[in-house]
Motif scaffolding. Structure first.
Motif, short mmCIF file in Angstrom:
data_model
loop_
_atom_site.label_atom_id
_atom_site.label_comp_id
_atom_site.label_asym_id
_atom_site.label_seq_id
_atom_site.Cartn_x
_atom_site.Cartn_y
_atom_site.Cartn_z
N PHE A 1 0.84 -1.19 0.00
CA PHE A 1 0.00 0.00 0.00
C PHE A 1 0.88 1.25 0.00
N VAL A 2 0.75 2.05 -1.04
CA VAL A 2 1.61 3.23 -1.17
C VAL A 2 0.81 4.53 -1.05
N VAL A 3 1.52 5.58 -0.65
CA VAL A 3 0.90 6.91 -0.55
C VAL A 3 1.87 7.95 -1.10
N GLY A 4 1.35 9.17 -1.29
CA GLY A 4 2.17 10.28 -1.76
C GLY A 4 1.90 10.58 -3.22
N TYR A 5 2.35 11.76 -3.68
CA TYR A 5 2.17 12.23 -5.05
C TYR A 5 0.69 12.07 -5.47
N GLY A 6 -0.20 12.48 -4.59
CA GLY A 6 -1.64 12.42 -4.87
C GLY A 6 -2.36 11.26 -4.22
N LEU A 7 -1.62 10.18 -3.92
CA LEU A 7 -2.28 8.99 -3.34
C LEU A 7 -2.40 9.15 -1.83
N ASP A 8 -3.53 8.68 -1.32
CA ASP A 8 -3.81 8.89 0.10
C ASP A 8 -4.05 7.59 0.84
N PHE A 9 -3.99 7.68 2.15
CA PHE A 9 -4.68 6.71 2.99
C PHE A 9 -5.59 7.55 3.90
N ASP A 10 -6.90 7.30 3.82
CA ASP A 10 -7.85 8.05 4.63
C ASP A 10 -7.66 9.57 4.46
N GLU A 11 -7.43 10.01 3.23
CA GLU A 11 -7.28 11.42 2.84
C GLU A 11 -5.96 12.07 3.27
N ARG A 12 -5.04 11.29 3.83
CA ARG A 12 -3.75 11.88 4.24
C ARG A 12 -2.63 11.46 3.28
N TYR A 13 -1.54 12.18 3.37
CA TYR A 13 -0.27 11.92 2.65
C TYR A 13 -0.28 12.30 1.17
N ARG A 14 -1.36 12.89 0.65
CA ARG A 14 -1.39 13.22 -0.78
C ARG A 14 -0.29 14.22 -1.15
N ASN A 15 0.13 15.04 -0.18
CA ASN A 15 1.09 16.10 -0.46
C ASN A 15 2.55 15.66 -0.42
N LEU A 16 2.84 14.42 -0.09
CA LEU A 16 4.24 13.97 -0.12
C LEU A 16 4.74 13.99 -1.58
N PRO A 17 5.95 14.46 -1.84
CA PRO A 17 6.42 14.58 -3.22
C PRO A 17 6.93 13.28 -3.83
N TYR A 18 7.00 12.22 -3.03
CA TYR A 18 7.49 10.91 -3.49
C TYR A 18 6.40 9.86 -3.28
N ILE A 19 6.62 8.64 -3.82
CA ILE A 19 5.74 7.51 -3.55
C ILE A 19 6.40 6.68 -2.45
N GLY A 20 5.70 6.55 -1.33
CA GLY A 20 6.27 5.81 -0.20
C GLY A 20 5.37 4.68 0.24
N ILE A 21 6.00 3.67 0.86
CA ILE A 21 5.22 2.56 1.42
C ILE A 21 4.85 2.94 2.84
N LEU A 22 3.54 2.86 3.09
CA LEU A 22 3.03 3.24 4.40
C LEU A 22 3.34 2.13 5.41
N LYS A 23 3.76 2.52 6.62
CA LYS A 23 3.99 1.51 7.66
C LYS A 23 2.67 0.80 7.97
N PRO A 24 2.67 -0.54 7.94
CA PRO A 24 1.41 -1.26 8.16
C PRO A 24 0.73 -0.87 9.47
N GLU A 25 1.49 -0.56 10.51
CA GLU A 25 0.85 -0.22 11.79
C GLU A 25 -0.01 1.03 11.68
N VAL A 26 0.24 1.87 10.69
CA VAL A 26 -0.57 3.08 10.52
C VAL A 26 -1.99 2.71 10.13
N TYR A 27 -2.14 1.79 9.18
CA TYR A 27 -3.52 1.46 8.80
C TYR A 27 -4.13 0.38 9.66
N VAL A 28 -3.31 -0.44 10.32
CA VAL A 28 -3.87 -1.43 11.24
C VAL A 28 -4.44 -0.71 12.46
#
Ligand code: IMP
Ligand code: MG
Length: 183
Positions: free
Chosen positions: A152-179
């Protein structure tokens, strides 16, 4: 790096280089057509479409559609909802769908079938990211940035629960964040 990010998968520089490549390829392919419409799928497309259209030295129009298949989850529900329709009449136009990521492919398969009924001159798909392992619907991508692993990736427009869209790179979200978010 943001503390919720496990690691950076694609850097801002790598994204920018790829966006320029895609813009050149698309400009070349649509060279003879002056009625190109970039159709962004909200909200994940926002950063990608802005960078892409600025890298394209040619006439084009932009419109948006909003559909949702996720809600507050990291797994596609398979149920696609139309949240906002586009404003343009696409009959006779060359439409290029701009998506952030193709996962199961359900969203795009649905969107494609809906749009084809409106008789565009052509309908193609451009996606920044693709998770080939997860494909369950049959969709062909005409312009693709990167194939990525099933994370599950976030950043550069991609979100998890509407967050992280503003990160300038594509990053892998720490699983504990969505768990932890769902406990
Ligand atoms: P699909 O219908 O399963 O192909 O889902 C596509 C949509 O799900 C994308 O347009 C994204 O909005 C969202 N999505 C899929 N994978 C990810 C991800 O790794 N991070 C953030 N959003 C994702
Ligand atoms: Mg999306």
């Amino acid at each position: 790096m943001h503390t919720d990010i496990d690691r950076i998968l694609i850097t801002a520089e790598e994204i920018q280089a790829k966006v320029c490549e895609l813009a050149e390829q698309i400009s070349r392919d649509y060279a003879g057509h002056d009625n190109l419409l970039l159709l962004g799928v909200l909200k994940g497309c926002i950063v990608f479409i802005v960078d892409l259209m600025q890298a394209m030295q040619r006439p084009l129009a932009v419109d948006f559609i909003a559909i949702s298949s996720y809600g507050q989850s990291t797994v596609s529900s398979g149920v696609v909802r139309l949240l906002k329709d586009l404003e343009s009449d696409i009959a006779g136009r060359h439409v290029l769908i701009i998506e952030d990521i193709i996962d199961s492919g359900l969203t795009l398969a649905y969107l494609r079938s809906q749009l084809l009924r409106r008789n565009p001159a052509s309908l193609r798909i451009c996606a920044l990211l693709n998770k080939p392992e997860r494909r369950s619907a049959d969709v062909e991508v005409d312009y693709l940035g990167f194939d990525i692993p099933n994370e599950f990736v976030v950043g550069y427009g991609l979100d998890f629960d509407e967050r992280y869209r503003n990160l300038p790179y594509i990053g892998i979200l720490k699983p504990e964040v969505y768990v932890s978010n769902h406990e």
